[in-house]
Motif scaffolding. Structure first.
Motif, mmCIF file in Angstrom:
data_model
loop_
_atom_site.group_PDB
_atom_site.id
_atom_site.type_symbol
_atom_site.label_atom_id
_atom_site.label_comp_id
_atom_site.label_asym_id
_atom_site.label_seq_id
_atom_site.Cartn_x
_atom_site.Cartn_y
_atom_site.Cartn_z
ATOM 1 N N ASP A 58 -41.109 22.933 12.645
ATOM 2 C CA ASP A 58 -42.509 22.547 12.494
ATOM 3 C C ASP A 58 -43.437 23.292 13.452
ATOM 4 O OD1 ASP A 58 -41.844 20.722 10.527
ATOM 5 O OD2 ASP A 58 -41.702 19.030 11.916
ATOM 6 N N PHE A 59 -42.863 23.952 14.468
ATOM 7 C CA PHE A 59 -43.684 24.561 15.515
ATOM 8 C C PHE A 59 -43.199 25.972 15.859
ATOM 9 C CE2 PHE A 59 -43.290 19.967 16.084
ATOM 10 C CZ PHE A 59 -44.619 19.587 15.920
ATOM 11 N N PRO A 60 -43.109 26.855 14.875
ATOM 12 C CA PRO A 60 -42.551 28.194 15.137
ATOM 13 C C PRO A 60 -43.361 29.006 16.138
ATOM 14 C CG PRO A 60 -43.557 28.108 12.952
ATOM 15 C CD PRO A 60 -43.486 26.697 13.453
ATOM 16 N N ALA A 61 -44.686 28.950 16.057
ATOM 17 C CA ALA A 61 -45.504 29.748 16.970
ATOM 18 C C ALA A 61 -45.380 29.228 18.400
ATOM 19 C CB ALA A 61 -46.963 29.742 16.520
ATOM 20 N N THR A 62 -45.414 27.910 18.552
ATOM 21 C CA THR A 62 -45.286 27.331 19.890
ATOM 22 C C THR A 62 -43.962 27.707 20.529
ATOM 23 O OG1 THR A 62 -46.700 25.462 19.294
ATOM 24 C CG2 THR A 62 -45.258 25.172 21.198
ATOM 25 N N LEU A 63 -42.894 27.582 19.779
ATOM 26 C CA LEU A 63 -41.573 27.886 20.332
ATOM 27 C C LEU A 63 -41.444 29.362 20.673
ATOM 28 C CD1 LEU A 63 -39.264 25.651 18.116
ATOM 29 C CD2 LEU A 63 -40.023 25.257 20.458
ATOM 30 N N ARG A 64 -41.990 30.220 19.836
ATOM 31 C CA ARG A 64 -41.900 31.651 20.123
ATOM 32 C C ARG A 64 -42.687 31.994 21.383
ATOM 33 N NH1 ARG A 64 -40.412 36.692 17.890
ATOM 34 N NH2 ARG A 64 -40.804 38.136 19.616
ATOM 35 N N VAL A 65 -43.876 31.447 21.513
ATOM 36 C CA VAL A 65 -44.672 31.728 22.704
ATOM 37 C C VAL A 65 -43.974 31.205 23.960
ATOM 38 C CG1 VAL A 65 -46.820 31.123 23.905
ATOM 39 C CG2 VAL A 65 -46.885 31.898 21.520
ATOM 40 N N LEU A 66 -43.414 30.016 23.895
ATOM 41 C CA LEU A 66 -42.688 29.488 25.043
ATOM 42 C C LEU A 66 -41.497 30.357 25.397
ATOM 43 C CD1 LEU A 66 -42.707 25.653 24.288
ATOM 44 C CD2 LEU A 66 -43.916 26.827 26.139
ATOM 45 N N ASP A 67 -40.871 30.931 24.382
ATOM 46 C CA ASP A 67 -39.659 31.714 24.602
ATOM 47 C C ASP A 67 -39.964 33.086 25.187
ATOM 48 O OD1 ASP A 67 -36.879 31.790 24.523
ATOM 49 O OD2 ASP A 67 -36.840 32.806 22.581
ATOM 50 N N ASP A 68 -41.043 33.724 24.732
ATOM 51 C CA ASP A 68 -41.240 35.127 25.112
ATOM 52 C C ASP A 68 -42.387 35.346 26.090
ATOM 53 O OD1 ASP A 68 -43.654 35.110 23.690
ATOM 54 O OD2 ASP A 68 -42.908 36.292 22.014
ATOM 55 N N SER A 69 -42.871 34.291 26.738
ATOM 56 C CA SER A 69 -44.010 34.463 27.641
ATOM 57 C C SER A 69 -43.753 33.851 29.003
ATOM 58 C CB SER A 69 -45.270 33.835 27.035
ATOM 59 O OG SER A 69 -45.186 32.424 27.019
ATOM 60 N N PHE A 70 -44.519 34.334 29.972
ATOM 61 C CA PHE A 70 -44.546 33.771 31.322
ATOM 62 C C PHE A 70 -45.998 33.759 31.775
ATOM 63 C CE2 PHE A 70 -43.728 38.308 31.587
ATOM 64 C CZ PHE A 70 -44.709 38.749 32.460
ATOM 65 N N ALA A 71 -46.263 33.042 32.846
ATOM 66 C CA ALA A 71 -47.650 32.861 33.277
ATOM 67 C C ALA A 71 -47.815 33.146 34.759
ATOM 68 C CB ALA A 71 -48.107 31.430 32.973
ATOM 69 N N LEU A 72 -49.049 33.458 35.115
ATOM 70 C CA LEU A 72 -49.470 33.541 36.512
ATOM 71 C C LEU A 72 -50.503 32.450 36.747
ATOM 72 C CD1 LEU A 72 -49.939 37.385 37.093
ATOM 73 C CD2 LEU A 72 -47.959 35.964 37.656
ATOM 74 N N GLN A 73 -50.295 31.683 37.807
ATOM 75 C CA GLN A 73 -51.216 30.612 38.150
ATOM 76 C C GLN A 73 -51.662 30.748 39.605
ATOM 77 O OE1 GLN A 73 -50.342 26.593 36.574
ATOM 78 N NE2 GLN A 73 -48.321 27.383 36.048
ATOM 79 N N LYS A 74 -52.880 30.324 39.883
ATOM 80 C CA LYS A 74 -53.440 30.163 41.229
ATOM 81 C C LYS A 74 -53.721 31.477 41.952
ATOM 82 C CE LYS A 74 -51.346 25.619 42.021
ATOM 83 N NZ LYS A 74 -50.543 24.783 42.935
ATOM 84 N N ALA A 75 -52.847 32.469 41.823
ATOM 85 C CA ALA A 75 -52.992 33.679 42.635
ATOM 86 C C ALA A 75 -54.323 34.366 42.432
ATOM 87 C CB ALA A 75 -51.857 34.652 42.320
ATOM 88 N N HIS A 76 -54.874 34.311 41.236
ATOM 89 C CA HIS A 76 -56.089 35.049 40.913
ATOM 90 C C HIS A 76 -57.364 34.225 41.093
ATOM 91 C CE1 HIS A 76 -54.826 32.786 37.421
ATOM 92 N NE2 HIS A 76 -56.065 32.833 36.972
ATOM 93 N N LEU A 77 -57.247 32.965 41.490
ATOM 94 C CA LEU A 77 -58.427 32.102 41.569
ATOM 95 C C LEU A 77 -59.334 32.454 42.738
ATOM 96 C CD1 LEU A 77 -56.922 28.595 40.676
ATOM 97 C CD2 LEU A 77 -58.042 30.255 39.164
ATOM 98 N N HIS A 78 -58.764 32.813 43.858
ATOM 99 C CA HIS A 78 -59.538 33.091 45.068
ATOM 100 C C HIS A 78 -60.366 34.357 44.875
ATOM 101 C CE1 HIS A 78 -60.521 33.766 49.279
ATOM 102 N NE2 HIS A 78 -60.005 32.589 49.570
ATOM 103 N N PRO A 79 -61.625 34.362 45.309
ATOM 104 C CA PRO A 79 -62.458 35.558 45.152
ATOM 105 C C PRO A 79 -61.890 36.804 45.844
ATOM 106 C CG PRO A 79 -63.823 33.661 45.703
ATOM 107 C CD PRO A 79 -62.395 33.222 45.852
ATOM 108 N N GLU A 80 -61.061 36.605 46.849
ATOM 109 C CA GLU A 80 -60.502 37.745 47.581
ATOM 110 C C GLU A 80 -59.099 38.106 47.108
ATOM 111 O OE1 GLU A 80 -60.731 36.818 51.714
ATOM 112 O OE2 GLU A 80 -62.917 36.514 51.678
ATOM 113 N N SER A 81 -58.816 37.846 45.823
ATOM 114 C CA SER A 81 -57.474 38.117 45.291
ATOM 115 C C SER A 81 -57.300 39.537 44.776
ATOM 116 C CB SER A 81 -57.167 37.135 44.157
ATOM 117 O OG SER A 81 -58.020 37.379 43.051
ATOM 118 N N GLY A 82 -58.332 40.363 44.833
ATOM 119 C CA GLY A 82 -58.264 41.686 44.226
ATOM 120 C C GLY A 82 -57.119 42.538 44.730
#
Length: 448
Positions: A373-397
């Motif tokens: 019932d959820f082929p796109a969701t499962l595929r995205v979960l399987d083949d993706s990773f994420a970056l969190q928090k590191a880019h939020l600070h203005p001095e993250s360049g």
């Protein structure tokens, strides 16, 4: 597991003993940024002696409500204790109750789906679009029944969903749209800010968010005065509490105790003054990162349609097996290997959500989870990773530039990593999540 071939081909990768692309001393900067002005705002509340919305004459909560409504472009804003309670109150104010169905995307944070459950309503999960990661309008249309009362439209990671198509479907069926903009502060769809399209709309002020408080908080926006009044009553025992004067203690509705905190409201008001500037710097920093990564076709980057803007709360990347010389069936193993390689280089690549919401155990008994019932969701979960928090600070360049170096290094060693992916034992993390749940439960309740 055979590793000899890839080790020989990719010896300079940190995961095989080489040096890191991101120096250890270059760390993620603390978020949110706390300034002297923020501290003064908190001190102002402490000196006032008025700490919640129940305090007669309290100014900070009302001030935040007024300023956020103006920023979003709505007539009203109601502050509450956190983003999940904001969603529960919004759904309740819209008339959702026991037995009603509420449509929710299959990929989101758990709060998007437990809010209707708290109202004894039934979350109905629909698949996502694999490019935007948001609710698929076609799947939405097919999921509507005579019991559907509301649609929770999540702007996942900060990218607005297909609001025109979704609201048109909702209007055709007479269903309320509730925007879950917990990750999308400041994002715009066709020139309008998210949080201004639905009957009621919600934001989170969690300490991790782009617009954060010093803990927890939530905001509800609406153009309907009656809905705003009802939401205000629901946040505090169903009472009508005057801004000044005596409290009657009369409960007119079955409400909650979801009062906002004046200290956190003051902190957010202070940060709101810097929010547009910080968002602009973040846009530039993330833009430079994505411009670099566009040179490496093995990574599928976040896409932003021309009719909207992205708040960049989370960055999700997918792998493209064909560009690594692999068949499509190796998407999951390749993601796992690439993720491991990036982490070894100093990039905090990690999954965001291990499994689809309908597979979470809290929803057992509602409807049996079926992967088909959820082929796109499962595929995205399987083949993706994420970056969190590191880019939020203005001095993250500078940090993001080193992240780009790490992606380049991994891409240059793609042949060795591809070979590793074809030999490594692998189980999708959405399947592994069930085993993790068993282990957690057994550790918490060893006698059961």
């Amino acid at each position: 597991m055979t590793t000899q071939r890839p080790v020989r081909q990719a010896a300079d990768l940190a995961m095989f003993g080489g040096g890191r692309a991101v120096p250890r001393e270059l760390r993620i900067k603390a978020w949110p940024v706390v300034t002297e002005q923020d501290e003064q705002a908190v001190q102002r509340v402490l000196r006032s002696g008025r700490f919640t919305s129940a305090s007669s004459g309290e100014q900070e909560i009302a001030g935040l409500e007024r300023e956020w409504a103006e920023y979003v472009g709505t007539e009203h804003c109601v502050a509450v204790s956190n983003g999940t309670t904001a969603l529960s109150i919004a759904l309740s104010a819209a008339g959702v109750g026991p037995g009603d169905e509420v449509i929710v995307p299959a990929l989101s944070f758990i709060g998007s789906a437990i809010a209707p459950l708290h109202l004894m309503a039934v979350p109905v999960f629909v698949d996502i679009d694999p490019v935007t990661f948001n609710l698929d309008p076609a799947a939405l249309d097919a999921a509507i029944t005579g019991r559907t009362k509301a649609i929770v439209v999540v702007h996942l990671h900060g990218l607005p969903a297909e609001l025109d198509r979704i609201t048109a479907i909702a209007d055709r069926h007479g269903i309320a749209v509730i925007e879950d903009a917990a990750q999308a502060h400041g994002a715009r769809y066709r020139g309008r800010a998210v949080g201004s399209f639905g009957a009621l709309n919600t934001f989170s002020l969690n300490v991790s968010k782009n617009l954060a408080t010093c803990g927890e908080g939530g905001l509800i926006t609406t153009d309907d005065a009656d809905l705003a009044t009802k939401a205000t009553m629901l946040r505090q025992f169903g009472e009508l509490i005057p801004a000044h004067g005596e409290r009657s203690y009369v409960a007119h509705l079955l409400g909650w105790n979801c009062k906002p905190n004046a200290i956190q409201a003051a902190f957010t008001r202070s940060r709101l003054k810097r929010f547009p500037a910080e968002a602009g710097i973040r846009e530039d920093n993330v833009g430079r990162l994505l411009e670099r990564l566009a040179e490496y076709p093995g990574f599928l980057l976040p896409e932003v349609p021309p009719d909207r803007t992205h708040a960049w709360h989370i960055l999700r990347f997918r792998v493209n097996p064909a560009e690594f010389g692999l068949a499509d069936e190796f998407a999951g193993p390749l993601r796992a290997v690439v993720q491991r390689a990036l982490r070894a280089e100093g990039v905090p690549a990690a999954p965001y959500q291990l499994q689809p919401l309908p597979a979470q155990r809290v929803f057992d008994g509602i409807k049996a989870f079926r992967a088909e019932d959820f082929p796109a969701t499962l595929r995205v979960l399987d083949d993706s990773f994420a970056l969190q928090k590191a880019h939020l600070h203005p001095e993250s360049g500078q940090l993001l530039a080193r992240y780009a170096d790490a992606f380049e290094k991994v891409w240059r060693q793609r042949d060795g990593l591809a070979a590793y992916a074809t030999t490594a034992a692998y189980k999708p993390h959405w399947e592994r999540a069930s085993e993790i749940a068993d282990e957690e439960w057994a550790a918490a309740f060893p006698q059961r």
